[in-house]
Design a protein around this motif. Structure first.
Motif, PDB file in Angstrom:
ATOM      1  N   MET A   3       2.326  -1.518   2.232  1.00 16.45           N
ATOM      2  CA  MET A   3       2.219  -0.320   2.251  1.00 16.45           C
ATOM      3  C   MET A   3       0.704   0.058   0.722  1.00 16.45           C
ATOM      4  O   MET A   3       1.055  -0.247  -0.199  1.00 16.45           O
ATOM      5  CB  MET A   3       3.466   1.073   1.884  1.00 16.45           C
ATOM      6  N   MET A   4      -0.075   0.753   1.268  1.00 20.56           N
ATOM      7  CA  MET A   4      -1.162   1.088   0.379  1.00 20.56           C
ATOM      8  C   MET A   4      -0.255   2.258  -0.436  1.00 20.56           C
ATOM      9  O   MET A   4       0.440   3.522   0.236  1.00 20.56           O
ATOM     10  CB  MET A   4      -2.448   0.902   0.035  1.00 20.56           C
ATOM     11  N   PRO A   5      -0.855   2.033  -1.812  1.00 18.84           N
ATOM     12  CA  PRO A   5      -0.787   3.654  -2.593  1.00 18.84           C
ATOM     13  C   PRO A   5      -0.393   4.587  -2.119  1.00 18.84           C
ATOM     14  O   PRO A   5      -2.314   4.958  -2.048  1.00 18.84           O
ATOM     15  CB  PRO A   5      -0.245   2.938  -4.415  1.00 18.84           C
TER      16      PRO A   5
ATOM     17  N   LEU B 121       4.801   8.790   4.073  1.00 18.86           N
ATOM     18  CA  LEU B 121       5.449   8.039   4.059  1.00 18.86           C
ATOM     19  C   LEU B 121       6.228   7.839   5.416  1.00 18.86           C
ATOM     20  O   LEU B 121       5.978   6.815   6.207  1.00 18.86           O
ATOM     21  CB  LEU B 121       7.621   7.896   3.720  1.00 18.86           C
ATOM     22  N   LYS B 122       6.086   8.959   6.322  1.00 17.19           N
ATOM     23  CA  LYS B 122       5.780   8.813   7.775  1.00 17.19           C
ATOM     24  C   LYS B 122       5.015   8.092   8.308  1.00 17.19           C
ATOM     25  O   LYS B 122       5.300   7.403   9.720  1.00 17.19           O
ATOM     26  CB  LYS B 122       5.743  10.421   8.533  1.00 17.19           C
ATOM     27  N   GLU B 123       3.397   8.455   8.098  1.00 18.84           N
ATOM     28  CA  GLU B 123       2.497   7.514   8.374  1.00 18.84           C
ATOM     29  C   GLU B 123       2.865   6.560   8.790  1.00 18.84           C
ATOM     30  O   GLU B 123       2.233   5.364   9.486  1.00 18.84           O
ATOM     31  CB  GLU B 123       1.731   8.252   8.031  1.00 18.84           C
ATOM     32  N   HIS B 124       3.147   5.824   7.386  1.00 16.59           N
ATOM     33  CA  HIS B 124       2.885   4.476   7.023  1.00 16.59           C
ATOM     34  C   HIS B 124       4.510   3.709   7.888  1.00 16.59           C
ATOM     35  O   HIS B 124       4.156   2.488   8.330  1.00 16.59           O
ATOM     36  CB  HIS B 124       3.293   4.254   5.698  1.00 16.59           C
ATOM     37  N   ALA B 125       5.412   4.580   8.093  1.00 17.61           N
ATOM     38  CA  ALA B 125       6.350   4.199   8.844  1.00 17.61           C
ATOM     39  C   ALA B 125       6.321   4.300   9.819  1.00 17.61           C
ATOM     40  O   ALA B 125       7.173   2.642  10.995  1.00 17.61           O
ATOM     41  CB  ALA B 125       7.752   4.967   8.690  1.00 17.61           C
ATOM     42  N   ALA B 126       5.109   4.725  10.902  1.00  9.90           N
ATOM     43  CA  ALA B 126       5.050   5.091  11.990  1.00  9.90           C
ATOM     44  C   ALA B 126       4.059   3.572  12.499  1.00  9.90           C
ATOM     45  O   ALA B 126       4.080   2.281  13.233  1.00  9.90           O
ATOM     46  CB  ALA B 126       4.391   5.954  12.468  1.00  9.90           C
ATOM     47  N   ILE B 127       3.759   2.907  11.155  1.00  9.70           N
ATOM     48  CA  ILE B 127       2.626   1.576  11.559  1.00  9.70           C
ATOM     49  C   ILE B 127       3.457  -0.173  11.341  1.00  9.70           C
ATOM     50  O   ILE B 127       3.074  -0.737  12.025  1.00  9.70           O
ATOM     51  CB  ILE B 127       1.486   1.206   9.659  1.00  9.70           C
ATOM     52  N   ALA B 128       4.969   0.317  10.671  1.00  6.13           N
ATOM     53  CA  ALA B 128       5.277  -0.890   9.821  1.00  6.13           C
ATOM     54  C   ALA B 128       5.732  -1.149  11.277  1.00  6.13           C
ATOM     55  O   ALA B 128       6.591  -0.787  12.150  1.00  6.13           O
ATOM     56  CB  ALA B 128       6.157  -0.746   8.849  1.00  6.13           C
TER      57      ALA B 128
END
Length: 64
Positions: A1-3, A57-64
């Motif tokens: 995850m990018m900061p 966090l939601k945006e990056h959780a969807a990607i993971a």
């Protein structure tokens, strides 16, 4: 995850422009500004600060 880079529009010690400069680095995925907050946005506007962080966090959780 990018900061996530979180800056404050009314910070008396750290200029908002510095955030825009830092956001140019490849390692920063997103810059968000907490409007009408000074140096401690988590204390001055926790609702806005938390919303920005949770959305990130939601945006990056969807990607993971």
């Amino acid at each position: 995850m990018m900061p996530l880079l979180l800056r404050n529009s009314q910070d008396p010690w750290e200029k908002l422009e510095w955030g825009y400069d830092l956001a140019k680095f490849d390692c920063v995925s997103r810059l968000d500004v907490v409007k009408n907050a000074g140096h401690s946005p988590q204390d001055e506007d926790p609702e806005q600060s938390n919303r920005i962080i949770l959305d990130f966090l939601k945006e990056h959780a969807a990607i993971a």
